[in-house]
Enzyme design. Sequence first.
Site, PDB file in Angstrom:
ATOM      1  CB  SER A 138     -36.560  12.347   4.371  1.00  0.00           C
ATOM      2  OG  SER A 138     -37.785  13.154   4.460  1.00  0.00           O
ATOM      3  CE1 TYR A 151     -34.345  15.519   8.021  1.00  0.00           C
ATOM      4  CE2 TYR A 151     -35.953  16.016   6.601  1.00  0.00           C
ATOM      5  CZ  TYR A 151     -35.354  14.919   7.473  1.00  0.00           C
ATOM      6  OH  TYR A 151     -35.695  13.760   7.821  1.00  0.00           O
ATOM      7  CE  LYS A 155     -32.683  12.947   6.246  1.00  0.00           C
ATOM      8  NZ  LYS A 155     -32.298  11.589   6.785  1.00  0.00           N
TER       9      LYS A 155
HETATM   10  N1  LIG Z   1     -39.676  11.150  11.867  1.00  0.00           N
HETATM   11  C1  LIG Z   1     -40.183  11.569  10.464  1.00  0.00           C
HETATM   12  O1  LIG Z   1     -41.366  12.244  10.298  1.00  0.00           O
HETATM   13  C2  LIG Z   1     -39.042  11.177   9.401  1.00  0.00           C
HETATM   14  C3  LIG Z   1     -39.713  11.435   8.196  1.00  0.00           C
HETATM   15  C4  LIG Z   1     -38.601  11.160   7.044  1.00  0.00           C
HETATM   16  C5  LIG Z   1     -37.272  10.671   7.358  1.00  0.00           C
HETATM   17  N2  LIG Z   1     -37.009  10.504   8.521  1.00  0.00           N
HETATM   18  C6  LIG Z   1     -35.496   9.971   8.918  1.00  0.00           C
HETATM   19  O2  LIG Z   1     -35.712   8.924   9.744  1.00  0.00           O
HETATM   20  C7  LIG Z   1     -34.237   8.706  10.210  1.00  0.00           C
HETATM   21  C8  LIG Z   1     -34.556   8.378  11.801  1.00  0.00           C
HETATM   22  O3  LIG Z   1     -35.252   9.539  12.254  1.00  0.00           O
HETATM   23  P1  LIG Z   1     -36.418   9.398  13.344  1.00  0.00           P
HETATM   24  O4  LIG Z   1     -37.580  10.086  12.903  1.00  0.00           O
HETATM   25  O5  LIG Z   1     -36.355   8.096  13.833  1.00  0.00           O
HETATM   26  O6  LIG Z   1     -35.818  10.194  14.457  1.00  0.00           O
HETATM   27  P2  LIG Z   1     -35.332   9.912  15.993  1.00  0.00           P
HETATM   28  O7  LIG Z   1     -34.851  11.357  16.554  1.00  0.00           O
HETATM   29  O8  LIG Z   1     -36.466   9.347  16.773  1.00  0.00           O
HETATM   30  O9  LIG Z   1     -34.122   8.876  15.964  1.00  0.00           O
HETATM   31  C9  LIG Z   1     -33.081   9.371  15.448  1.00  0.00           C
HETATM   32  C10 LIG Z   1     -31.773   8.529  16.333  1.00  0.00           C
HETATM   33  O10 LIG Z   1     -30.552   8.890  15.714  1.00  0.00           O
HETATM   34  C11 LIG Z   1     -29.717   9.091  16.912  1.00  0.00           C
HETATM   35  N3  LIG Z   1     -28.605   9.999  16.131  1.00  0.00           N
HETATM   36  C12 LIG Z   1     -28.704  11.265  15.842  1.00  0.00           C
HETATM   37  N4  LIG Z   1     -27.353  11.625  15.352  1.00  0.00           N
HETATM   38  C13 LIG Z   1     -26.624  10.610  15.488  1.00  0.00           C
HETATM   39  C14 LIG Z   1     -25.465  10.237  15.015  1.00  0.00           C
HETATM   40  N5  LIG Z   1     -24.523  11.181  14.436  1.00  0.00           N
HETATM   41  N6  LIG Z   1     -24.767   8.908  14.986  1.00  0.00           N
HETATM   42  C15 LIG Z   1     -25.461   8.214  15.439  1.00  0.00           C
HETATM   43  N7  LIG Z   1     -27.093   8.292  16.068  1.00  0.00           N
HETATM   44  C16 LIG Z   1     -27.422   9.274  15.810  1.00  0.00           C
HETATM   45  C17 LIG Z   1     -30.361   9.939  17.726  1.00  0.00           C
HETATM   46  O11 LIG Z   1     -29.724   9.648  19.130  1.00  0.00           O
HETATM   47  C18 LIG Z   1     -31.621   9.031  17.631  1.00  0.00           C
HETATM   48  O12 LIG Z   1     -31.897   7.998  18.528  1.00  0.00           O
HETATM   49  C19 LIG Z   1     -33.505  10.206  10.007  1.00  0.00           C
HETATM   50  O13 LIG Z   1     -32.721   9.993   8.903  1.00  0.00           O
HETATM   51  C20 LIG Z   1     -34.428  11.193   9.739  1.00  0.00           C
HETATM   52  O14 LIG Z   1     -34.251  11.968   9.069  1.00  0.00           O
HETATM   53  C21 LIG Z   1     -37.911  10.864   9.742  1.00  0.00           C
END
Ligand SMILES: NC(=O)c1ccc[n+]([C@@H]2O[C@H](COP(=O)([O-])OP(=O)(O)OC[C@H]3O[C@@H](n4cnc5c(N)ncnc54)[C@H](O)[C@@H]3O)[C@@H](O)[C@H]2O)c1
Length: 263
Positions: A138, A151, A155
């Site tokens: 992130s 977080y 991260k």
């Molecule tokens: N959405 C944002 O703004 C953003 C920005 C930067 C980074 N991220 C990172 O992107 C990644 C994906 O997040 P997203 O935004 O797609 O969120 P999301 O909630 O849409 O998807 C995350 C998925 O991970 C699954 N998950 C959670 N814990 C888990 C575990 N222990 N084992 C297996 N699956 C698990 C959830 O069930 C979900 O389907 C994360 O690492 C998040 O920190 C997101």
Amino acid sequence: MIALDLKGAGVVVTGAGSGIGAALARRFATAGARVVVNDLDTTLAQHVADEIGGLAVPGDAAAEDSIATLIETARHHLGEIDLFCANAGIEPGGGIDTPTDVWDRTWQVNVMAHVHAARHLIGPWLERGRGHFLATVSAAGLLTHVGSAPYSVSKHGALAFAEWLAATHADRGITVQVLCPMGVRTRMYEQTHTAAKTVLGDNILEPDHVADHVMGSLGDERFLILPHPEVRALYAIRATDTERWLQAMNRVHQTLLDSDHPE
Ligand SMILES: NC(=O)c1ccc[n+]([C@@H]2O[C@H](COP(=O)([O-])OP(=O)(O)OC[C@H]3O[C@@H](n4cnc5c(N)ncnc54)[C@H](O)[C@@H]3O)[C@@H](O)[C@H]2O)c1
């Protein structure tokens, strides 16, 4: 760095039941990869796997026994894993009063999941002289996420681990890249608190856009994959003028407090 040809490649994506992970799984499948879809949520994992003709292996990416099963099953199904995407993550929000068990869980999912995966991947990858590890970190791992201490800290930990992996194994065919977006329109973003949304601003990307950006960045020699290009300049300011950076972050925090408590 060894360029990755996705046609026929064996790929695993954790947290691929929704959001960025699902978009990556779909994009890789479209490029001809054979994809193993992991998610904690069995229904979501199966849904995405059915959609892309992949294999669903649901389970907790943060638990070492579950990761061992995921990697063993994927190897059996794919032959070898060419690309492993450690993407699952959680964002609980909160500051120093966040309960310790929430800090622990965030650390397990956002950091230790990557360590467990690498433990089971790196040995065979070193033997064959090839392997690609993509960690969804992130921009919070390069900068900070005002209003979200677990977080931000976890991260940064994920980024540090990926740097360590690259520094240790780059000479032996192991490619490590980190995906560091700011806001992406996913369930995590929709569920995040209002202050965090304010910090992220208007430049919210769609998961498909991020997946396209990743496709264009795999094997391009860059460790950092930055779908929001402004993150590079902010990261440079943090490194070269840390005090100015912290003062600016504190002003952001004050603005959020003021907007929470209007006169
Ligand atoms: N959405 C944002 O703004 C953003 C920005 C930067 C980074 N991220 C990172 O992107 C990644 C994906 O997040 P997203 O935004 O797609 O969120 P999301 O909630 O849409 O998807 C995350 C998925 O991970 C699954 N998950 C959670 N814990 C888990 C575990 N222990 N084992 C297996 N699956 C698990 C959830 O069930 C979900 O389907 C994360 O690492 C998040 O920190 C997101």
